[in-house]
Design an enzyme around this catalytic site. Structure first.
Site, PDB file in Angstrom:
ATOM      1  CG  ASP A 223      -1.829   1.157   1.327  1.00 26.54           C
ATOM      2  OD1 ASP A 223      -2.278   1.640   0.273  1.00 26.54           O
ATOM      3  OD2 ASP A 223      -2.095   1.618   2.450  1.00 26.54           O
TER       4      ASP A 223
ATOM      5  CG  ASP B  83      -2.243   7.201   0.330  1.00 29.53           C
ATOM      6  OD1 ASP B  83      -1.250   7.817  -0.071  1.00 29.53           O
ATOM      7  OD2 ASP B  83      -3.299   7.107  -0.324  1.00 29.53           O
TER       8      ASP B  83
ATOM      9  CG  ASP C 194      -2.769   2.268   6.179  1.00 36.07           C
ATOM     10  OD1 ASP C 194      -3.198   1.757   5.124  1.00 36.07           O
ATOM     11  OD2 ASP C 194      -2.894   3.479   6.446  1.00 36.07           O
TER      12      ASP C 194
END
Length: 203
Positions: free
Chosen positions: A43, A45, A178
């Site tokens: 990922d 961000d 996240d």
């Protein structure tokens, strides 16, 4: 700590919580003895780019008289929801930051994250892709995500970028993200870290 086969990498610590999830691919076995390489999705961000820190800096600069949520007080995945609970109207202000020009491009890398992914990408029998979800207001976000990768990884890494609203439609063996509640096309299972369950490890 993330373990890929016999290789370990200590993921840089930051504001996000790391979720590593593995699911089956339709192809054959992975690894040196298998027929294909291990495919890893990373990922952007909150994992590679400091999304929370970048947001807070721009929010305070644009709305200096408004209340804000310190990084240590952030809870949950959607920051606009927490800002909406803090004060009426703050959710819309928070979203306006995310939709503004250069928000995604200006994000600072999470310390050590870019170097960790570059090392992972150089591993034998390992294919690494940056898999990121653009926001629905697409005027700036998709372009800036590509530009961010080119800036920090170089132009050759642009071939390794996947933009999708649903990461579970992408065939892979491991997702580093996240967000802990990703569900969809594949039955995910949490991969634990070396000493702490992944869903509890702060990175």
């Amino acid at each position: 700590m993330i373990r890929l086969g016999g290789w370990c990498a200590r993921w840089p610590r930051g504001a996000a919580v790391l979720a590593a999830r593995r699911w089956r691919r339709a192809a054959g076995p992975v690894g040196p003895a298998g027929s294909r390489a291990l495919r890893v999705l990373v990922d952007m961000d909150g994992v590679l780019a400091d999304f929370e820190g970048g947001f807070l800096g721009k929010f305070r600069a644009r709305f200096p008289d408004q209340p804000f949520i310190a990084l240590e007080d952030r809870r949950g995945f959607w920051l606009s929801e927490q800002y909406g609970r803090l004060q009426p109207g703050l959710s819309e202000k928070a979203i306006s930051i995310l939709e503004s020009e250069n928000f995604f491009f200006d994000l600072e890398p999470v310390p050590g994250a870019v170097e960790a992914v570059k090392q992972m990408a150089n591993l034998e029998n390992t294919d690494v892709f940056i898999c990121t979800s653009p926001i629905r207001m697409y005027k700036y976000c998709p372009y800036e995500k590509y530009a961010w990768v080119e800036k920090h990884f170089g132009p050759d890494f642009l071939e390794r970028v996947v933009l999708t609203r649903d990461k579970t439609v992408v065939s892979a063996d491991l997702l580093i993200d996240d967000r802990l509640d990703i569900t969809g096309k594949w039955p995910a299972a949490v991969v634990t870290s070396e000493s702490v369950p992944v869903e509890q490890e702060q990175v």
